[in-house]
Design a protein around this motif. Structure first.
Motif, PDB file in Angstrom:
ATOM      1  N   ARG A   1      11.449 -83.965 -37.053  1.00 19.98           N
ATOM      2  CA  ARG A   1      10.590 -85.095 -37.418  1.00 19.98           C
ATOM      3  C   ARG A   1      10.388 -85.122 -38.929  1.00 19.98           C
ATOM      4  NH1 ARG A   1       5.089 -84.564 -38.467  1.00 19.98           N
ATOM      5  NH2 ARG A   1       4.015 -86.564 -38.709  1.00 19.98           N
ATOM      6  N   SER A   2      10.590 -86.297 -39.548  1.00 28.55           N
ATOM      7  CA  SER A   2      10.280 -86.440 -40.972  1.00 28.55           C
ATOM      8  C   SER A   2       8.776 -86.246 -41.156  1.00 28.55           C
ATOM      9  CB  SER A   2      10.694 -87.820 -41.486  1.00 28.55           C
ATOM     10  OG  SER A   2      12.087 -87.989 -41.386  1.00 28.55           O
ATOM     11  N   HIS A   3       8.399 -85.459 -42.148  1.00 24.22           N
ATOM     12  CA  HIS A   3       6.991 -85.059 -42.279  1.00 24.22           C
ATOM     13  C   HIS A   3       6.055 -86.257 -42.362  1.00 24.22           C
ATOM     14  CE1 HIS A   3       3.296 -83.610 -44.280  1.00 24.22           C
ATOM     15  NE2 HIS A   3       3.518 -82.524 -43.548  1.00 24.22           N
ATOM     16  N   TYR A   4       6.482 -87.301 -43.029  1.00 25.01           N
ATOM     17  CA  TYR A   4       5.617 -88.457 -43.248  1.00 25.01           C
ATOM     18  C   TYR A   4       5.515 -89.390 -42.048  1.00 25.01           C
ATOM     19  CZ  TYR A   4      10.212 -90.535 -43.998  1.00 25.01           C
ATOM     20  OH  TYR A   4      11.505 -90.941 -43.843  1.00 25.01           O
ATOM     21  N   SER A   5       6.375 -89.213 -41.055  1.00 21.43           N
ATOM     22  CA  SER A   5       6.520 -90.219 -40.004  1.00 21.43           C
ATOM     23  C   SER A   5       5.240 -90.383 -39.191  1.00 21.43           C
ATOM     24  CB  SER A   5       7.663 -89.838 -39.069  1.00 21.43           C
ATOM     25  OG  SER A   5       7.838 -90.820 -38.064  1.00 21.43           O
ATOM     26  N   ASN A   6       4.838 -91.633 -38.991  1.00 23.21           N
ATOM     27  CA  ASN A   6       3.726 -91.908 -38.089  1.00 23.21           C
ATOM     28  C   ASN A   6       4.120 -91.564 -36.660  1.00 23.21           C
ATOM     29  OD1 ASN A   6       2.249 -92.718 -40.249  1.00 23.21           O
ATOM     30  ND2 ASN A   6       2.159 -94.894 -39.705  1.00 23.21           N
ATOM     31  N   TYR A   7       3.134 -91.402 -35.806  1.00 19.27           N
ATOM     32  CA  TYR A   7       3.369 -90.845 -34.482  1.00 19.27           C
ATOM     33  C   TYR A   7       2.365 -91.427 -33.504  1.00 19.27           C
ATOM     34  CZ  TYR A   7      -0.546 -87.978 -36.099  1.00 19.27           C
ATOM     35  OH  TYR A   7      -1.759 -87.572 -36.596  1.00 19.27           O
TER      36      TYR A   7
ATOM     37  N   THR B   1      16.764 -90.787 -41.009  1.00 24.74           N
ATOM     38  CA  THR B   1      16.399 -91.295 -42.323  1.00 24.74           C
ATOM     39  C   THR B   1      16.111 -90.095 -43.218  1.00 24.74           C
ATOM     40  OG1 THR B   1      14.913 -92.805 -43.509  1.00 24.74           O
ATOM     41  CG2 THR B   1      13.983 -91.616 -41.630  1.00 24.74           C
ATOM     42  N   ASN B   2      15.405 -90.281 -44.320  1.00 21.43           N
ATOM     43  CA  ASN B   2      15.188 -89.182 -45.260  1.00 21.43           C
ATOM     44  C   ASN B   2      13.975 -88.338 -44.874  1.00 21.43           C
ATOM     45  OD1 ASN B   2      13.043 -90.868 -45.925  1.00 21.43           O
ATOM     46  ND2 ASN B   2      13.218 -90.435 -48.117  1.00 21.43           N
ATOM     47  N   ASN B   3      13.580 -87.437 -45.743  1.00 21.25           N
ATOM     48  CA  ASN B   3      12.415 -86.589 -45.481  1.00 21.25           C
ATOM     49  C   ASN B   3      11.761 -86.207 -46.802  1.00 21.25           C
ATOM     50  OD1 ASN B   3      10.534 -85.155 -44.022  1.00 21.25           O
ATOM     51  ND2 ASN B   3      11.824 -83.365 -43.690  1.00 21.25           N
ATOM     52  N   VAL B   4      10.455 -86.382 -46.892  1.00 20.36           N
ATOM     53  CA  VAL B   4       9.639 -85.874 -48.002  1.00 20.36           C
ATOM     54  C   VAL B   4       8.319 -85.397 -47.413  1.00 20.36           C
ATOM     55  CG1 VAL B   4      10.665 -87.358 -49.775  1.00 20.36           C
ATOM     56  CG2 VAL B   4       8.682 -88.162 -48.496  1.00 20.36           C
TER      57      VAL B   4
ATOM     58  N   ARG C   1       3.338 -81.499 -51.512  1.00 20.60           N
ATOM     59  CA  ARG C   1       2.950 -80.125 -51.810  1.00 20.60           C
ATOM     60  C   ARG C   1       4.030 -79.118 -51.418  1.00 20.60           C
ATOM     61  NH1 ARG C   1      -2.759 -79.305 -51.638  1.00 20.60           N
ATOM     62  NH2 ARG C   1      -3.700 -81.147 -52.584  1.00 20.60           N
ATOM     63  N   MET C   2       4.933 -79.508 -50.491  1.00 21.81           N
ATOM     64  CA  MET C   2       5.876 -78.549 -49.919  1.00 21.81           C
ATOM     65  C   MET C   2       7.300 -79.101 -49.973  1.00 21.81           C
ATOM     66  SD  MET C   2       3.642 -77.604 -46.532  1.00 21.81           S
ATOM     67  CE  MET C   2       4.938 -76.576 -45.837  1.00 21.81           C
ATOM     68  N   VAL C   3       8.254 -78.170 -50.038  1.00 21.76           N
ATOM     69  CA  VAL C   3       9.663 -78.552 -49.947  1.00 21.76           C
ATOM     70  C   VAL C   3      10.032 -78.711 -48.479  1.00 21.76           C
ATOM     71  CG1 VAL C   3      12.038 -77.819 -50.396  1.00 21.76           C
ATOM     72  CG2 VAL C   3      10.247 -77.362 -52.082  1.00 21.76           C
ATOM     73  N   VAL C   4      10.614 -79.843 -48.120  1.00 15.46           N
ATOM     74  CA  VAL C   4      11.071 -80.072 -46.752  1.00 15.46           C
ATOM     75  C   VAL C   4      12.558 -80.426 -46.794  1.00 15.46           C
ATOM     76  CG1 VAL C   4       8.827 -80.778 -45.843  1.00 15.46           C
ATOM     77  CG2 VAL C   4      10.346 -82.496 -46.853  1.00 15.46           C
ATOM     78  N   THR C   5      13.253 -80.134 -45.696  1.00 15.16           N
ATOM     79  CA  THR C   5      14.699 -80.373 -45.628  1.00 15.16           C
ATOM     80  C   THR C   5      14.971 -81.815 -45.256  1.00 15.16           C
ATOM     81  OG1 THR C   5      15.089 -78.103 -44.949  1.00 15.16           O
ATOM     82  CG2 THR C   5      16.840 -79.684 -44.497  1.00 15.16           C
ATOM     83  N   GLY C   6      15.911 -82.451 -45.932  1.00 14.20           N
ATOM     84  CA  GLY C   6      16.286 -83.810 -45.562  1.00 14.20           C
ATOM     85  C   GLY C   6      17.140 -84.490 -46.610  1.00 14.20           C
ATOM     86  N   LEU C   7      18.177 -85.178 -46.160  1.00 11.27           N
ATOM     87  CA  LEU C   7      19.062 -85.943 -47.030  1.00 11.27           C
ATOM     88  C   LEU C   7      18.635 -87.407 -47.039  1.00 11.27           C
ATOM     89  CD1 LEU C   7      22.410 -84.458 -45.700  1.00 11.27           C
ATOM     90  CD2 LEU C   7      21.229 -83.797 -47.810  1.00 11.27           C
ATOM     91  N   GLY C   8      18.926 -88.094 -48.135  1.00 15.82           N
ATOM     92  CA  GLY C   8      18.629 -89.516 -48.215  1.00 15.82           C
ATOM     93  C   GLY C   8      19.672 -90.349 -47.490  1.00 15.82           C
TER      94      GLY C   8
ATOM     95  N   TYR D   1       5.563 -78.581 -38.819  1.00 15.16           N
ATOM     96  CA  TYR D   1       5.389 -78.210 -40.222  1.00 15.16           C
ATOM     97  C   TYR D   1       4.096 -77.417 -40.407  1.00 15.16           C
ATOM     98  CZ  TYR D   1       8.997 -81.698 -41.217  1.00 15.16           C
ATOM     99  OH  TYR D   1      10.166 -82.411 -41.248  1.00 15.16           O
ATOM    100  N   ALA D   2       4.105 -76.516 -41.380  1.00 12.39           N
ATOM    101  CA  ALA D   2       2.880 -75.806 -41.738  1.00 12.39           C
ATOM    102  C   ALA D   2       1.884 -76.789 -42.356  1.00 12.39           C
ATOM    103  CB  ALA D   2       3.195 -74.688 -42.728  1.00 12.39           C
ATOM    104  N   LYS D   3       0.606 -76.461 -42.261  1.00 14.82           N
ATOM    105  CA  LYS D   3      -0.408 -77.315 -42.881  1.00 14.82           C
ATOM    106  C   LYS D   3      -0.282 -77.239 -44.404  1.00 14.82           C
ATOM    107  CE  LYS D   3      -2.221 -78.752 -39.069  1.00 14.82           C
ATOM    108  NZ  LYS D   3      -2.002 -80.158 -38.637  1.00 14.82           N
ATOM    109  N   THR D   4      -0.762 -78.259 -45.069  1.00 14.39           N
ATOM    110  CA  THR D   4      -0.643 -78.356 -46.516  1.00 14.39           C
ATOM    111  C   THR D   4      -1.380 -77.195 -47.193  1.00 14.39           C
ATOM    112  OG1 THR D   4      -0.528 -80.750 -46.354  1.00 14.39           O
ATOM    113  CG2 THR D   4      -1.080 -79.835 -48.508  1.00 14.39           C
TER     114      THR D   4
END
Length: 839
Positions: free
Chosen positions: A432-438, A448-451, A456-463, A524-527
């Protein structure tokens, strides 16, 4: 090869009335026997099956003649030939087709047969006959065709070989667009540590199933901040079904007197162009490729400023009214959180259009981006839930932490409406992309991509790589649910291309039922705290009960559901296979099961490999097919496994995948080998050939056993094809005629006519179908303006005149007539086909 009447010393024959020069292969010959029958005849060499009953044998030049003589003792044998001009194989048989200038009397026909020691095998018409040579003919087929053409001019109009041909399955050519290989969201062939193939939408496999890139009759609408209409990825004629832009309360559309295409794009507003590229950027060796490159677009431009769109209820109603009968799918990569509610007039209109709107009157598939705020889209809670990133961005691109905003209520009143899908985001590592609504009402996720939402954290994902309005007109870092949503819109377009009879709700159900649940479920871990924000207890997302991505049984007909992923990741190949399978009229009846236990050694590092044949004597058409394979091998990544139907259609089951794993003991069906859907509807009778090739050295193995399980349809179809590739005479009302003949009995239930015509101005053309009995039916009558090419299938839905054939006889001559009634533009009939479904 010369004759007494011609001094030409080169080997030649005749084809279509023209002399064709041949090369006699010095180390090859062809025998009328199957490969497995040759050993008992004492014939040895490298063998290759070239027809259901013929084999080409390659030997040392020194042994060619004695080996041919040995083969001739048992079966018909002749030299192998290739065309001198192209080097392509020229697979002659011991049969010739003779067309007489006028219907021969019995006496004339008998004299001709006796003169050349022939056997009459088939009569096509009163002038056309198929003959077979005998041992007493005294010459090979090449010399005989030359002699008849050159010596029997008073009697014979033409004499030709009954050539064998080996046709390849029409897998589509992959795009050669510059950036296609980087588009991991469309295929699985990209290599990067951040890419998990499970995240791909599998559009490439879907194109191969369709044998095209989507139907140009399918229109996908998109409302956004505009679209660069003159972008090189959208520059084919008729790519845009229409377009429009809002000007205050008015929609100015392409056909308006005041319409200005330059107003469809403004500098700094590139979002809509990127989304349009994700949907349907063309396969044209240009920049990027969309999910449905062959479908058309209808972009609508909202007024915008600083990345925000200005949309009112009234403007929404105006746009909905315009697109109501013009699109099949509508993609909307915008929204707001925590509240996005519309007037009841808008809600009711969308609900109605999802059922009865659209170009086909079967409803519109509505798609909305779920949003990028790491919050629910339809949920009430007793706790505060963040819905902003907490970062305020300055004009220079720098950001400053100001703290998140929170809400207890999240309301989107389009959520839950049948026909409306909300699309979540999936990163390239299938997480799951970290920002994605749910949460409630998520339908699907898409790559899609991932930020990190809070940076605050590095996440894996290509654009995502897609079209852009900004030079160099490509964006390699597009993303968000803004990119996931048009990708699903494109896949929906492919599903409709596969089966235009589907309603919008059926399309949505197929997308949901076939979605992949094989995903990365890691959370994902909490911020973590920062010097500027030491207390991060505000990070509660995702909140319970959506704090895990597990798929749960919610009692839905389309399967289990996840608050993160909806019904799963969109899978274009699986969805298209299901759409093809669910075409109307397929009803399972009988099942045929056949097995073979050859225990054949698979030669190591040999491109020919081995073949094994299962013969099916039963009759019927294929509804479902499963193929069981049992192979012992020490490295299955070496293996290529193919199945060929009696009609010559070939499907690859295993293509050097699996790496160093051992053995194949698998049942292939539409789920794990969706290309098998190409066999659906074909006759089952004849030889089914399995080929196994070991394409790399060292490891070896054995084909132990394989089998077929084929479910037949109650529906019986006659499928006829013709690929003449002939020119349509310009400005000539007579035009051309091509006929297909069937001896099958029965009456018509349904008719489909496939036409493939290349032409630079299709409103010059008239196309008629003439049945064996009755009047001509017009398929195309000078419509389409200056559009290029007619590549479509006419059926009861697209041409109601075809329904007049219901109850008519199947048997007889079916004729296609094509004429060009205006000057200058020219074209050709590449191929056409008939599918006649019998009562």
């Amino acid at each position: 090869m010369s004759t007494e009447t011609n001094t030409d010393s080169r080997v030649y024959t005749y084809r279509n009335g023209k002399k064709v020069y041949l090369k006699k292969e010095a180390d090859q010959f062809v025998v009328r026997a199957k490969p497995e029958e040759l050993a008992s005849m004492g014939v040895a060499g490298e063998v290759e099956k070239v027809s259901p009953s013929s084999t080409r044998v390659t030997v040392n030049k020194e042994t060619l003649d004695p080996m041919m003589e040995k083969a001739r003792e048992k079966v018909t044998t002749h030299h192998a030939y290739t065309r001198e001009d192209s080097g392509t194989e020229f697979l002659i048989t011991d049969r010739i087709i003779v067309t007489f200038k006028k219907p021969p009397t019995d006496e004339v026909l008998n004299n001709f047969i006796a003169k050349y020691a022939l056997m009459l095998r088939r009569k096509y018409s009163d002038k056309e006959f198929l003959f077979q040579l005998t041992d007493q003919t005294g010459m090979n087929p090449v010399k005989l065709v030359v002699q008849i053409n050159e010596n029997e001019g008073d009697l014979v109009e033409s004499c030709e070989h009954d050539l064998n041909r080996r046709m390849q399955l029409s897998t589509i050519n992959l795009p050669s667009d510059t950036n296609y290989i980087q588009q991991w969201h469309l295929h699985k062939r990209f290599s990067d540590p951040a890419f998990d193939p499970r995240s791909s939408s599998n559009c490439e496999d879907a194109w191969n199933l369709l044998n095209n890139f989507g139907n140009s009759d399918v229109v996908i609408g998109i409302t956004d901040d505009g679209c660069k209409l003159d972008h090189p990825d959208f520059d084919s004629p008729q790519k845009f079904a229409s377009w429009g832009y809002m000007d205050d309360l008015n929609l100015v559309y392409r056909e308006s007197i005041s319409a200005n295409p330059q107003n469809m794009y403004q500098a700094g507003s590139d979002h809509g162009t990127c989304c349009s590229g994700v949907i349907a950027a063309e396969v044209d060796a240009s920049l990027a490729v969309g999910a449905a490159p062959g479908c058309r677009l209808l972009p609508i431009k909202w007024e915008s400023d600083n990345g925000g769109l200005f949309i009112s209820d009234d403007k929404m109603i105006t746009v909905l009214d315009f697109i109501n009968d013009k699109v099949d799918v509508l993609s909307n990569s915008w929204g707001s959180s925590p509240v996005n509610t519309w007037a009841s007039n808008v809600v009711n209109k969308i609900a109605s259009m999802a059922i009865t709107g659209g170009r086909r009157g079967k409803g519109i598939v509505f798609l909305w981006a779920a949003g990028n705020e790491n919050c629910p889209i339809d949920y009430s809670s007793s706790q505060d839930i963040p819905y902003t990133s907490g970062v305020q961005w300055r004009s220079d691109g720098s950001g400053v932490w100001i703290g998140v905003e929170t809400s207890k209520t999240f309301e989107h009143n389009l959520a839950g409406i049948p026909g409306v899908m909300h699309i979540a985001a999936l990163a390239s590592n299938a997480q799951r992309s970290h920002y994605s609504n749910y949460g409630n009402s998520i339908s699907l996720c898409a790559p899609t991509n991932n930020v990190h939402e809070y940076y605050r954290m590095v996440v894996t994902g290509l654009g995502i790589t897609t079209s852009s309005g900004i030079s160099p007109f490509i964006d390699n870092q597009f993303g968000g649910t803004s990119s996931a949503t048009p990708l699903v819109a494109g896949v929906a377009g492919l599903v409709i291309s596969a089966n235009t009879n589907l309603t919008a709700l059926e399309v949505i159900s197929i997308l949901q039922r076939t979605a992949s649940k094989d995903l990365n479920m890691t959370g994902y871990a909490k911020t973590p705290p920062a010097s500027y924000d030491p207390d991060t207890s505000w990070d509660v997302s995702p909140v319970s009960p959506f704090n895990t991505g597990d798929f749960k049984d919610i009692g839905h007909a389309d399967g289990t559901w996840s608050g993160w992923f909806g019904f799963g990741k969109v899978d274009a190949a699986a969805a298209v296979a299901e759409a093809l399978k669910s075409s109307p009229g397929v009803i399972s009846e009988n099942t045929i099961t056949k097995t073979s236990t050859p225990s054949k050694a698979i030669p190591d590092n040999n491109p020919v490999g081995i073949t094994d044949v299962i013969t099916v004597d039963e009759e019927g058409s294929i509804s479902e097919i499963k193929i069981d394979i049992d192979i012992t091998h020490t490295y299955i990544g070496d293996l290529i496994v193919k199945i060929a139907s009696p009609q010559g259609a070939s499907v690859v089951l295993q293509n050097r995948n699996g790496g160093g794993a051992k053995n194949i003991n698998t049942t292939y069906d539409l789920q794990n080998a969706p290309s098998l859907s190409s066999l659906k509807g074909q006759p089952v009778t004849g030889d089914w050939v399995l080929q196994v090739v070991d394409a790399a050295a060292v490891d070896s193995g054995t084909l132990n056993k394989w089998g077929l399980t084929i479910t037949l349809t109650q529906e019986q179809s006659v499928i006829l094809n013709d690929s003449p590739g002939i020119t349509i005479p310009d400005n000539d009302p007579v035009g051309i005629e091509r006929s297909l003949n069937t001896a099958d009995e029965g009456t018509i239930k349904e008719v489909e006519v496939g036409v493939d015509i290349t032409h630079s101005y299709i409103s010059d053309l008239i196309i008629n179908l003439v049945p064996p009995e009755g009047s001509a039916i017009t398929l195309h009558n000078r419509t389409g303006g200056s559009a290029d090419n007619i590549i479509k299938t006419y059926d009861f839905n697209s041409n109601t005149d075809l329904k007049t054939l219901i109850g008519e006889k199947v048997q007889g001559m079916w004729t296609l007539k094509v004429s060009d009634l205006a000057g200058q533009d020219v074209g050709k009939l590449n191929k056409w086909s008939l599918k006649l479904v019998k009562e």
